[in-house]
Structure formats: C-alpha cells, structure tokens
Design a protein around this motif. Structure first.
Motif, PDB file in Angstrom:
ATOM      1  N   CYS A  12      67.562 117.179 -11.206  1.00  0.00           N
ATOM      2  CA  CYS A  12      69.142 117.568 -11.479  1.00  0.00           C
ATOM      3  C   CYS A  12      69.333 119.173 -11.004  1.00  0.00           C
ATOM      4  CB  CYS A  12      69.790 116.951 -13.049  1.00  0.00           C
ATOM      5  SG  CYS A  12      71.620 117.289 -12.307  1.00  0.00           S
ATOM      6  N   TYR A  13      70.072 119.002  -9.867  1.00  0.00           N
ATOM      7  CA  TYR A  13      70.450 120.944  -9.584  1.00  0.00           C
ATOM      8  C   TYR A  13      71.145 120.730  -9.946  1.00  0.00           C
ATOM      9  CZ  TYR A  13      65.794 120.300  -7.191  1.00  0.00           C
ATOM     10  OH  TYR A  13      64.848 120.547  -6.198  1.00  0.00           O
ATOM     11  N   PRO A 108      76.777 112.565  -8.708  1.00  0.00           N
ATOM     12  CA  PRO A 108      76.031 112.462  -8.035  1.00  0.00           C
ATOM     13  C   PRO A 108      76.355 111.295  -7.980  1.00  0.00           C
ATOM     14  CG  PRO A 108      74.713 113.860  -9.372  1.00  0.00           C
ATOM     15  CD  PRO A 108      76.338 114.081 -10.627  1.00  0.00           C
ATOM     16  N   ILE A 109      76.389 110.111  -6.229  1.00  0.00           N
ATOM     17  CA  ILE A 109      76.734 109.116  -5.911  1.00  0.00           C
ATOM     18  C   ILE A 109      75.396 108.957  -5.238  1.00  0.00           C
ATOM     19  CG2 ILE A 109      77.605 107.587  -4.690  1.00  0.00           C
ATOM     20  CD1 ILE A 109      80.190 109.713  -5.440  1.00  0.00           C
ATOM     21  N   LYS A 143      67.921 114.253  -6.955  1.00  0.00           N
ATOM     22  CA  LYS A 143      66.449 114.287  -6.057  1.00  0.00           C
ATOM     23  C   LYS A 143      65.248 113.377  -6.745  1.00  0.00           C
ATOM     24  CE  LYS A 143      62.404 116.366  -4.252  1.00  0.00           C
ATOM     25  NZ  LYS A 143      61.497 117.227  -5.483  1.00  0.00           N
ATOM     26  N   SER A 144      65.933 112.323  -6.342  1.00  0.00           N
ATOM     27  CA  SER A 144      64.616 111.141  -5.687  1.00  0.00           C
ATOM     28  C   SER A 144      63.548 111.336  -5.319  1.00  0.00           C
ATOM     29  CB  SER A 144      65.512 110.046  -5.983  1.00  0.00           C
ATOM     30  OG  SER A 144      64.333 109.326  -5.424  1.00  0.00           O
ATOM     31  N   ASP A 145      62.580 111.465  -6.073  1.00  0.00           N
ATOM     32  CA  ASP A 145      61.288 111.976  -5.206  1.00  0.00           C
ATOM     33  C   ASP A 145      60.523 111.184  -3.753  1.00  0.00           C
ATOM     34  OD1 ASP A 145      60.876 114.194  -5.936  1.00  0.00           O
ATOM     35  OD2 ASP A 145      59.534 113.618  -7.523  1.00  0.00           O
ATOM     36  N   SER A 146      60.934 109.455  -3.883  1.00  0.00           N
ATOM     37  CA  SER A 146      60.729 108.245  -3.603  1.00  0.00           C
ATOM     38  C   SER A 146      62.196 107.288  -3.569  1.00  0.00           C
ATOM     39  CB  SER A 146      60.149 107.598  -3.653  1.00  0.00           C
ATOM     40  OG  SER A 146      59.072 106.718  -2.854  1.00  0.00           O
ATOM     41  N   LEU A 147      62.291 106.125  -3.031  1.00  0.00           N
ATOM     42  CA  LEU A 147      62.958 105.531  -3.029  1.00  0.00           C
ATOM     43  C   LEU A 147      63.016 104.275  -4.212  1.00  0.00           C
ATOM     44  CD1 LEU A 147      63.956 102.679  -2.095  1.00  0.00           C
ATOM     45  CD2 LEU A 147      66.054 103.713  -1.570  1.00  0.00           C
TER      46      LEU A 147
END
Length: 160
Positions: A12-13, A108-109, A143-147
């Motif tokens: 999370c930013y 965040p959506i 931020k997700s590193d991957s789906l």
C-alpha cells in the motif's frame, strides 16, 4: 475434512508520489484515460494504462452502453487492444484508477471479477506475473505483484 487457508500480501502506497517514477507515469496515464471514459449511465469512470515489455503504454477506459452487458471495462479495453495491436508482447504492469462523478473515491478500487479473469488469461499465457496498481480517484494505491494475489484460485486452460 481439511481446512485450507489462502493468504495474500499487497503493498500500500499513501499517494502517487510514493510510487516508483515509472509507475507514477503509468498511473497518470490511467488518470488521463479515466477522464475520457464514456460513463453516462453509472457516472463511474475507470481508466487503465498498461506498460508492455516493448515499452509501449496502452490506455483503456470504460465504455458503457444502454444495454449494460454490451459495455466494457477499462482494464479489458486496454488488455484486448494490447493483445490485438501487439500480439505476443508481455504486459508488465497495469495501473487502474476509478471514481464517481458524484464524489471522489479515496479507497483503492480493484478490478472486477470479469477483468480479473481476463488479466489471468494474459498472465497465464505469457507465463510471467503482471503487477497491478489500483486506486480510487485519489489517495492510497494498492499493488499486487500478480493477478494470483487478487484471484488465488484461477480458472485457466489447464482445466479444459
């Protein structure tokens, strides 16, 4: 019986300024795309920007239709355009922003289920993860590193 626990980790930013510089640019591109969305029914605008392995940036935004199922989400507009224009070129990152015309969403959506499935298809096909950054109209970015972090039990071609 066995209980299986699935966990995920997201970053999370606090705002766009905290993002790596290249991701700041990608998110700004998504914001630009969001402003051009066609959303006369929901008044909910979504913009997406993809960074491809070849350095190209592809934008997409939601395109609504009075016959709701005929519309298309921003993420899929961008992904399908990338697939049609640059077949075989990997997607490295996706930036997504969404907000209402009536109020600014600060939470965040994430992508909807249909978009997650479409992103999964491309991630599995390219055999490498796609970083996904998502935000509301302003504020925090996830931020997700991957789906796989957003859709851990992916349905893919291995089941067919």
């Amino acid at each position: 019986m066995q209980e299986i626990k699935i966990t995920t980790t997201l970053t999370c930013y606090d705002n766009i300024a905290e993002l790596p510089e290249n991701v700041q640019e990608l998110m700004q591109s998504a914001v630009e795309a969001r402003k051009k969305a066609y959303a006369p029914y929901s008044n909910f605008r979504v913009g997406a920007a993809l960074l491809l392995e070849n350095g190209e940036t592809i934008q997409g935004n939601n395109q609504e239709n009075a016959a709701y199922p005929s519309g298309l989400c921003a993420e899929r507009v961008a992904i399908f355009h990338a697939g049609a224009t640059y077949p075989g070129v990997k997607i490295k990152q996706i930036a997504i922003t969404a907000t209402s015309d009536h109020h600014v969403n600060k939470t965040p959506i994430p992508p909807c289920g249909s978009c997650r499935q479409s992103i999964a298809e491309y991630e599995m096909r390219q055999e490498s993860p796609i970083e996904i950054y998502f935000m509301g109209g302003e504020g925090k970015i996830m931020k997700s590193d991957s789906l796989k972090d957003l859709l851990p039990l992916i349905f893919d071609k291995s089941y067919l």
